[in-house]
Design a protein around this motif. Structure first.
Motif, short mmCIF file in Angstrom:
data_model
loop_
_atom_site.label_atom_id
_atom_site.label_comp_id
_atom_site.label_asym_id
_atom_site.label_seq_id
_atom_site.Cartn_x
_atom_site.Cartn_y
_atom_site.Cartn_z
N VAL A 40 11.46 49.09 33.36
CA VAL A 40 10.52 49.62 32.37
C VAL A 40 9.72 48.50 31.73
O VAL A 40 8.50 48.62 31.50
N SER A 41 10.37 47.39 31.44
CA SER A 41 9.67 46.25 30.85
C SER A 41 8.58 45.74 31.79
O SER A 41 7.46 45.43 31.36
N ARG A 42 8.89 45.67 33.07
CA ARG A 42 7.90 45.23 34.06
C ARG A 42 6.77 46.24 34.18
O ARG A 42 5.60 45.87 34.29
N MET A 43 7.10 47.52 34.13
CA MET A 43 6.06 48.55 34.17
C MET A 43 5.07 48.38 33.03
O MET A 43 3.86 48.46 33.22
N LEU A 44 5.60 48.17 31.84
CA LEU A 44 4.73 48.04 30.67
C LEU A 44 3.86 46.80 30.79
O LEU A 44 2.65 46.85 30.51
#
Length: 240
Positions: A136-140
């Motif tokens: 999720v952090s990478r997605m953001l």
């Protein structure tokens, strides 16, 4: 393509106003990104001080949303933008709503970390949080970068990754339910983790929304309710 080259106008003041909402959106995105990363780390490390910082930081994200929204309203009222400029302003107004909600979800995770710490239940290195949180952090980060660069391929990658996160979230929830059934003493702890995973899944959804706004901004087509295959076709049309 760099968003700063999106459009230029004879009016230097108009250029400054458009650049301001881009810059402020990037700043707000950075604030939300730090909230998410710190919330994940606070939960994994049982770091109550960091968790409390995440909760306090939410005020700054909320204030940024109000500031940028006011700037967009002024542009709409004074400049009456058209075509790509109008899409930019609309995309920014939608993006700041998602960023504000990302901040809210990060605060939820931080509050779970605080509650678990106070109850002596905080896990250290919980694998589901670490794994899904990393996605999720990478997605953001990629969603924010794609917005800054108007990078359709990066935006598409974010949308595709959201499907992976959804599947991993469903798998994790089933495993945690099974664990609670097998060990009822773990119910309180596991429920806190499940709420945190739910918040992470929602952050992924908001990151996907940001990526979809990039597609709208570049291609002029709203793909929010389209399935993944239709979005892939929009970004990379097949030859007829």
């Amino acid at each position: 393509m760099d968003i700063t080259s999106h459009t230029h106008h004879i009016s230097q003041q108009y250029n400054i106003e458009l650049e301001a909402i881009r810059t402020h959106l990037s700043e707000m995105g950075g604030m939300a990104q730090r909230q998410v990363n710190d919330a994940i780390q606070a939960l994994i490390d049982a770091d109550i001080e960091r968790a409390e910082q995440v909760v306090r930081a939410d005020i700054g994200v909320n204030n940024m949303e109000v500031t940028i929204d006011e700037e967009c309203v002024r542009i709409l009222a004074r400049r009456q933008p058209a075509a790509s400029d109008l899409r930019l302003v609309i995309a920014v107004t939608k993006a700041i709503t998602d960023l504000e909600r990302i901040g809210d979800e990060a605060s939820k995770i931080a509050r779970q970390a605080i509650a678990m710490h106070k109850d002596g239940l905080a896990p250290r290195g919980y694998i589901e949080v670490r794994h899904i949180g990393g996605h999720v952090s990478r997605m953001l980060q990629d969603a924010l970068d794609s917005f800054a660069r108007l990078d359709l391929d990066m935006a598409l990658t974010v949308v595709q990754t959201d499907r992976v996160v959804d599947m991993e979230y469903s798998t994790a929830m089933r495993e945690l339910v099974t664990f609670m059934i097998e060990d009822p003493r773990s119910i309180t702890r596991v429920l806190n983790i499940m709420w945190s995973l739910r918040a992470l899944e929602r952050i992924g959804d908001h990151a996907r929304n940001l990526a979809q706004y990039v597609i709208y901004l570049v291609n002029g087509e709203d793909v929010r309710h389209a399935n993944l295959e239709a979005i892939e076709e929009n970004v990379h049309p097949r030859d007829e």
